[in-house]
Design an enzyme around this catalytic site. Structure first.
Site: not given
Length: 139
Positions: A49, A52, A67, A98, A101, A104, A107, A111, A120, A122
């Site tokens: 991350c 953190c 992707c 995470c 912490c 974001h 997602h 698939d 997956r 992503c």
């Protein structure tokens, strides 16, 4: 790993992170497809991350999904990421954050490679740092 990461203020995050990292990790932003430094990066090591330092993914779980973002079949360990229902942008998705912490990451979608569990993850490159297998930071 920053064990007190959940108590860091937004102002402190702004000081610690680059503008792009702050946008992705703290404002649930997304980098443009095919622009992240780890999209086509396949060195052996661990993905941490960027906020953190928590170990999130390993290179053995990374694959080229096409992707435009780094894709992984699974997190490094069972509870290092958390999943949340995301209904933003007129879609229903599963957000990944995470577990330490709350930053974001991206997602998870159903698939991925079926032989690897079908998921997956992503993930935005801006949400990650990379540590080569030797243990030295690549940053």
């Amino acid at each position: 790993m920053d064990d007190n990461a959940r108590s860091i203020t937004e102002a402190e995050w702004r000081e610690r992170l680059s503008a792009e990292q702050f946008h992705v990790l703290r404002e649930a932003g997304t980098e443009r497809a095919f622009t992240g430094k780890y999209d086509k990066f396949y060195e052996d090591g661990e993905y941490l991350c960027a906020a953190c330092g928590t170990r999130l993914f390993i290179s053995a779980a990374k694959y080229n999904s096409g992707c435009g973002w780094p894709a992984f079949t699974r997190p490094a360990d069972g509870e290092v990421v958390e999943e949340h229902r995301d209904t933003s942008h007129g879609m229903i998705r599963t957000e990944v954050t995470c577990g330490n912490c709350g930053g974001h990451l991206g997602h998870v979608f159903p698939d991925g490679p079926p032989e690897e569990g079908g998921l997956r993850y992503c993930i935005n490159s801006a949400a990650l740092t990379f540590a080569p297998e030797s243990g030295e930071s690549a940053e």
